[in-house]
Design a protein around this motif. Sequence first.
Motif, PDB file in Angstrom:
ATOM      1  N   GLU A 136       0.297  -6.769   8.065  1.00  0.00           N
ATOM      2  CA  GLU A 136       1.144  -6.903   6.950  1.00  0.00           C
ATOM      3  C   GLU A 136       0.374  -6.265   5.693  1.00  0.00           C
ATOM      4  O   GLU A 136       0.930  -5.526   5.066  1.00  0.00           O
ATOM      5  N   THR A 137      -0.686  -6.764   5.542  1.00  0.00           N
ATOM      6  CA  THR A 137      -1.685  -5.991   4.247  1.00  0.00           C
ATOM      7  C   THR A 137      -2.013  -4.497   4.534  1.00  0.00           C
ATOM      8  O   THR A 137      -1.994  -3.673   3.568  1.00  0.00           O
ATOM      9  N   GLU A 140       0.701  -2.088   3.863  1.00  0.00           N
ATOM     10  CA  GLU A 140       0.704  -1.753   2.444  1.00  0.00           C
ATOM     11  C   GLU A 140      -0.271  -0.905   2.085  1.00  0.00           C
ATOM     12  O   GLU A 140      -0.647  -0.423   0.789  1.00  0.00           O
ATOM     13  N   THR A 168       0.599 -10.896   0.431  1.00  0.00           N
ATOM     14  CA  THR A 168       0.701 -11.101   1.903  1.00  0.00           C
ATOM     15  C   THR A 168      -0.280 -12.199   2.121  1.00  0.00           C
ATOM     16  O   THR A 168      -0.236 -12.547   3.569  1.00  0.00           O
TER      17      THR A 168
END
Length: 475
Positions: A136-137, A140, A168
């Motif tokens: 998820e990080t 980004e 996150t």
Amino acid sequence: MTAKIVPVIMAGGKGTRLWPLSRATAPKQFIQFIGDKTLFQNTLSRVSDPELYEAPIVLTNEEFRFLVAEQARELGITLAAVMLEPVARNTAAAVAAAGTLAGTLFGKSAIMHVLGSDYEINADKSYYDCVRIARETAAEGKLVTFGITPTEPATGYGYIELGKALPTGAHEVKRFVEKPVLEDAKAMVDAGDFYWNSGMFMFGVAPLLAEMNEYAPDVAKAAGEAVAKASRDLDFIRLDAEAFAKSPNISIDYAIMEKTANAAVVPSPFTWSDLGSWDSVWKVGTPDQNGNVAAGSTTLVNTRNSLVMTHGVHLAVQGLEDIAVIASEDAVYVGHLKDSQEVGQLVKLLAGQKSTAKLTETHPTSYRPWGGYTSIFNGDRFQVKRIFVTPGKKLSLQKHHHRSEHWVVVRGTAEVTIGEHVQMLRENESVYIPLGEVHRLSNPGKIMLELIEVQTGSYLGEDDIIRLVDEFGRS
């Protein structure tokens, strides 16, 4: 829907710190230490969930390519690609090449999980929670590393200091710290916001290549050109040697992670070890009531807090404490566990002496794409080997200039070609291969073929093989 992760497994290292089991031509990632899989196979297993991962990209070298392919085949795992590095150029060039290929195979929006093949990891729920946070990080635009919760003030690892928390669950990286002296390591562990630098990463392909072009343009150019000019060889991708050699020899940490403003770290509580010493192998093993970790055929009497491992001979250990006793087929190491970080120095000493140099390079058992062989006995103008051939595999059609061979089948069924004649051999049957005669051995059966080979002649080196036809592309 969040994209699947592309695993990128680094499997080219030649470490010898776990000698005598690990050697230059059979490093620790391909060795079965404790359990029923090698470290490389354990790594493949961790990235085998099709709901989370794409098929892996593996980076290795010419020497290990068939080990990689065979150990993946044993697990039934399909690889997206096996990239062969023509020369060692550290991790920055390898990761850049993998990122370029991943972008071609899976698209520039793909997310890569870069991990070594020689870590011992307890892949529990906390591990996969960290993987999902990292994904998820990385989605980004961050370049993510995994920071391992330290269990002791280790001086053999670099450290990462946590910065500001991210939405996150990851953190910004405040700073990277080189391998510290013991006093500094104790202070960082006591502070509580420092983590071991694991060497595992999660990147989006596009952000990775953008940061490479910004901070390590020579690496990015060389790796991109090496992939663009790469050639196919069976199931392998050979990076262009001339282009790849132009890359600076630099790690991914120095090349971009310590320079980028987009570095992030996931605090990771799962059990992790790089198995860099026999002491670390003992720590991750399952001890008996006396604190001993044993593997193989062993007998321990009045022994405590020791590591006893054998591949072959039976080891009997009596009256010792805090000791590592490691036996391979042709060498035994005995030393205090606390001194096991110094095994590398011992290996250098052995490598520098003509009589012992071979012990640091090869095992008596050598693996080939068709199976392998074990050297049993060497004499003047003769040697004895155990040959084993995997079901469905065949050796090259070949001949020798300096030796003849006698084969005795002890297990399975052999199909033997001698000149124009093809015959089947079963257990307890034998055949003679005259010097200079064209011949071939294959296993048409469903079980492993094993035979005893007696070679006689004036020269018995492995380079006295003239391959006429070879399904593995060897000359």
